[in-house]
Design an enzyme around this catalytic site. Structure first.
Site, PDB file in Angstrom:
ATOM      1  N   SER A   8       0.819  -1.207   0.000  1.00  0.00           N
ATOM      2  CA  SER A   8       0.000   0.000   0.000  1.00  0.00           C
ATOM      3  C   SER A   8       0.857   1.262   0.000  1.00  0.00           C
ATOM      4  O   SER A   8       1.606   1.521   0.946  1.00  0.00           O
ATOM      5  CB  SER A   8      -0.921   0.005   1.218  1.00  0.00           C
ATOM      6  N   HIS A  33      -1.107  -1.094  -4.342  1.00  0.00           N
ATOM      7  CA  HIS A  33      -2.393  -0.722  -3.760  1.00  0.00           C
ATOM      8  C   HIS A  33      -2.423   0.793  -3.524  1.00  0.00           C
ATOM      9  O   HIS A  33      -1.538   1.344  -2.875  1.00  0.00           O
ATOM     10  CB  HIS A  33      -2.556  -1.481  -2.437  1.00  0.00           C
ATOM     11  N   ASP A  35      -4.723   3.928  -2.057  1.00  0.00           N
ATOM     12  CA  ASP A  35      -5.855   4.246  -1.192  1.00  0.00           C
ATOM     13  C   ASP A  35      -6.330   5.668  -1.427  1.00  0.00           C
ATOM     14  O   ASP A  35      -5.653   6.616  -1.022  1.00  0.00           O
ATOM     15  CB  ASP A  35      -5.428   4.117   0.278  1.00  0.00           C
ATOM     16  N   MET A  37      -8.917   8.533  -0.439  1.00  0.00           N
ATOM     17  CA  MET A  37      -9.816   8.892   0.669  1.00  0.00           C
ATOM     18  C   MET A  37     -10.338  10.309   0.479  1.00  0.00           C
ATOM     19  O   MET A  37      -9.586  11.181   0.042  1.00  0.00           O
ATOM     20  CB  MET A  37      -9.049   8.830   2.000  1.00  0.00           C
ATOM     21  N   HIS A  66      -8.144   1.357  -4.316  1.00  0.00           N
ATOM     22  CA  HIS A  66      -9.142   1.179  -3.256  1.00  0.00           C
ATOM     23  C   HIS A  66      -9.759   2.537  -2.948  1.00  0.00           C
ATOM     24  O   HIS A  66      -9.112   3.392  -2.346  1.00  0.00           O
ATOM     25  CB  HIS A  66      -8.416   0.577  -2.039  1.00  0.00           C
ATOM     26  N   MET A  68     -12.006   4.853  -0.923  1.00  0.00           N
ATOM     27  CA  MET A  68     -12.740   5.059   0.324  1.00  0.00           C
ATOM     28  C   MET A  68     -13.399   6.425   0.197  1.00  0.00           C
ATOM     29  O   MET A  68     -13.010   7.400   0.855  1.00  0.00           O
ATOM     30  CB  MET A  68     -11.771   5.000   1.525  1.00  0.00           C
ATOM     31  N   MET A 137     -11.862  -5.384   4.997  1.00  0.00           N
ATOM     32  CA  MET A 137     -11.066  -4.450   5.793  1.00  0.00           C
ATOM     33  C   MET A 137     -10.792  -5.098   7.154  1.00  0.00           C
ATOM     34  O   MET A 137     -11.721  -5.528   7.834  1.00  0.00           O
ATOM     35  CB  MET A 137     -11.816  -3.130   6.009  1.00  0.00           C
ATOM     36  N   GLY A 142      -9.112   4.286   6.776  1.00  0.00           N
ATOM     37  CA  GLY A 142      -8.773   5.702   6.913  1.00  0.00           C
ATOM     38  C   GLY A 142      -7.308   5.961   7.211  1.00  0.00           C
ATOM     39  O   GLY A 142      -6.789   7.012   6.854  1.00  0.00           O
ATOM     40  N   PHE A 143      -6.659   5.012   7.855  1.00  0.00           N
ATOM     41  CA  PHE A 143      -5.272   5.250   8.267  1.00  0.00           C
ATOM     42  C   PHE A 143      -4.437   3.985   8.144  1.00  0.00           C
ATOM     43  O   PHE A 143      -4.948   2.885   8.353  1.00  0.00           O
ATOM     44  CB  PHE A 143      -5.228   5.738   9.724  1.00  0.00           C
ATOM     45  N   GLY A 145      -1.115   1.703   9.556  1.00  0.00           N
ATOM     46  CA  GLY A 145      -0.476   1.447  10.844  1.00  0.00           C
ATOM     47  C   GLY A 145      -1.396   1.103  12.002  1.00  0.00           C
ATOM     48  O   GLY A 145      -1.005   1.221  13.153  1.00  0.00           O
ATOM     49  N   ASP A 175      -6.917  -6.125   4.015  1.00  0.00           N
ATOM     50  CA  ASP A 175      -6.231  -4.830   4.038  1.00  0.00           C
ATOM     51  C   ASP A 175      -6.300  -4.240   5.446  1.00  0.00           C
ATOM     52  O   ASP A 175      -7.387  -3.977   5.957  1.00  0.00           O
ATOM     53  CB  ASP A 175      -6.941  -3.914   3.019  1.00  0.00           C
ATOM     54  N   GLY A 176      -5.117  -4.059   6.058  1.00  0.00           N
ATOM     55  CA  GLY A 176      -5.049  -3.418   7.367  1.00  0.00           C
ATOM     56  C   GLY A 176      -4.371  -4.306   8.398  1.00  0.00           C
ATOM     57  O   GLY A 176      -4.829  -5.425   8.656  1.00  0.00           O
ATOM     58  N   GLY A 197       0.954  -2.045   4.169  1.00  0.00           N
ATOM     59  CA  GLY A 197       1.517  -0.701   4.072  1.00  0.00           C
ATOM     60  C   GLY A 197       2.701  -0.509   4.989  1.00  0.00           C
ATOM     61  O   GLY A 197       3.867  -0.641   4.600  1.00  0.00           O
ATOM     62  N   SER A 198       2.421  -0.221   6.271  1.00  0.00           N
ATOM     63  CA  SER A 198       3.494   0.137   7.193  1.00  0.00           C
ATOM     64  C   SER A 198       4.490  -1.009   7.401  1.00  0.00           C
ATOM     65  O   SER A 198       5.692  -0.765   7.565  1.00  0.00           O
ATOM     66  CB  SER A 198       2.910   0.579   8.539  1.00  0.00           C
TER      67      SER A 198
HETATM   68  C1  DX5 Z   1      -6.441   1.816   5.387  1.00  0.00           C
HETATM   69  C2  DX5 Z   1      -5.972   1.507   3.994  1.00  0.00           C
HETATM   70  C3  DX5 Z   1      -4.867   0.515   3.923  1.00  0.00           C
HETATM   71  C4  DX5 Z   1      -3.606   0.936   4.641  1.00  0.00           C
HETATM   72  C5  DX5 Z   1      -3.062  -0.291   5.320  1.00  0.00           C
HETATM   73  O1  DX5 Z   1      -7.619   2.515   5.356  1.00  0.00           O
HETATM   74  O2  DX5 Z   1      -7.037   0.986   3.207  1.00  0.00           O
HETATM   75  O3  DX5 Z   1      -4.584   0.122   2.589  1.00  0.00           O
HETATM   76  O4  DX5 Z   1      -2.624   1.468   3.799  1.00  0.00           O
HETATM   77  O5  DX5 Z   1      -1.972   0.064   6.106  1.00  0.00           O
HETATM   78  P1  DX5 Z   1      -1.270  -0.936   7.102  1.00  0.00           P
HETATM   79  O6  DX5 Z   1      -0.798  -2.127   6.292  1.00  0.00           O
HETATM   80  O7  DX5 Z   1      -0.172  -0.128   7.671  1.00  0.00           O
HETATM   81  O8  DX5 Z   1      -2.306  -1.349   8.115  1.00  0.00           O
HETATM   82 ZN    ZN Z   2      -6.579   0.025   1.187  1.00  0.00          ZN
END
Ligand code: DX5
Ligand code: ZN
Length: 219
Positions: A8, A33, A35, A37, A66, A68, A137, A142-143, A145, A175-176, A197-198
Site C-alpha cells: 500500500s 495498492h 488508497d 480517501m 481502493h 474510500m 477491511m 482511513g489510516f 499502521g 487490508d489493514g 503498508g506500514s
Molecule cells: C487503510 C488503507 C490501507 C492501509 C493499510 O484505510 O485501506 O490500505 O494502507 O496500512 P497498514 O498495512 O499499515 O495497516
Molecule cells: Zn486500502
C-alpha cells in the site's frame, strides 16, 4: 495459487515516491495498492488522480485502487483512463452496487467490493459472482499502521465458504494490519491477496519483506 502481494502506497515516502516505486519495481510485488480517501466516507484525505497518474508512469506494477469515497461511481471512467487494473469500491458507499460493478467491467477493469469490519459478509451473497475480488477491511478504513481486527480470520472463513458455494473465482483481499504475524494466519484462512503498508515500507529491507509475504502458502 501463490499469494498475491499488493503493497500500500499510503505508507510510502511522498517526498520521494520515485525511490519507493523503484523499490516496488525491483520487488516481487504483484500490484500496487492505492488508497483514495475523501474525508467524508473516512476521516482522512490521502491522494487522488494527479498523484496516481504520475505514479502510473513510474510504477511497472498494475494499480489496485481502493476507493474510500462516497459515490465512487462518479470516477469509474477517470479511473479506467488512468490505467488502473482493479477498481475497488465500498459496499457501504454504493447504493446501486450491481450497476457500479457492471460499469467498472464495461470500462475494462476488474471490480472489487470492499467491506468495513462491521458489515456482515453475508451482505455480499447476491454480488459475489459479479465481483472479481472482495476486500475485507481488517482495520477501520482511513489510516495506515492500525492494529489488526481479529474477527477478520473468521470473516475470511465465512467468505471462503460463500465463494466456494457460488462456484466463482472471486479473490479475497485483506487490508489493514497485515504483518509477519497476521499474514500467515490470513493465508491459512484462505486469503488470496495481502495488502500491506506500514509493515512493508517501514521494514529495514522492504524487497525482502515483500518476498516473504509472497512465499506464504496455506498450511
Ligand atoms: C487503510 C488503507 C490501507 C492501509 C493499510 O484505510 O485501506 O490500505 O494502507 O496500512 P497498514 O498495512 O499499515 O495497516
Ligand atoms: Zn486500502
Amino acid at each position: 495459487m501463490p499469494t498475491i502481494v499488493s503493497p500500500s502506497m499510503l505508507s510510502a515516502n511522498f517526498a520521494n515516491l520515485r525511490a519507493d516505486m523503484d523499490m516496488i519495481n525491483r520487488s516481487e510485488a504483484d500490484w500496487l495498492h492505492c488508497d483514495v480517501m475523501d474525508g467524508t466516507f473516512v476521516p482522512n484525505i490521502s491522494f487522488g488522480f494527479p498523484v496516481m497518474e504520475a505514479v502510473r508512469k513510474i510504477c511497472d506494477k498494475p494499480l489496485d485502487v481502493h476507493f474510500m469515497i462516497t459515490q465512487p461511481e462518479r470516477y469509474v471512467t477517470r479511473t479506467a483512463k488512468m490505467g488502473a487494473m482493479m477498481m475497488t469500491v465500498h459496499y457501504e458507499a454504493c447504493v446501486h452496487l450491481n450497476r457500479t460493478i457492471h460499469q467498472i467491467h464495461e470500462e475494462g477493469m476488474r471490480a472489487g467490493v470492499a467491506l468495513n469490519p462491521s458489515t456482515p459478509v453475508a451482505m455480499l451473497e447476491d454480488v459475489i459472482e459479479d465481483a472479481d475480488m472482495v476486500l475485507l477491511m481488517s482495520v477501520n478504513p482511513g489510516f495506515g499502521g492500525q492494529k489488526f481486527i481479529e474477527s477478520t480470520i473468521r470473516r475470511t472463513h465465512t467468505l471462503r465458504r460463500m465463494i466456494a458455494e457460488s462456484g466463482s473465482n472471486t479473490l479475497i483481499q485483506v487490508d489493514g494490519g497485515v504483518n509477519g504475524e497476521t499474514a500467515p494466519r490470513l493465508v491459512d484462512a484462505g486469503v488470496d491477496v495481502l495488502v500491506s503498508g506500514s509493515y512493508v515500507f517501514g521494514a529495514p529491507n522492504p524487497v525482502e519483506t515483500i518476498s516473504k509475504l509472497k512465499s506464504l502458502l496455506p498450511a
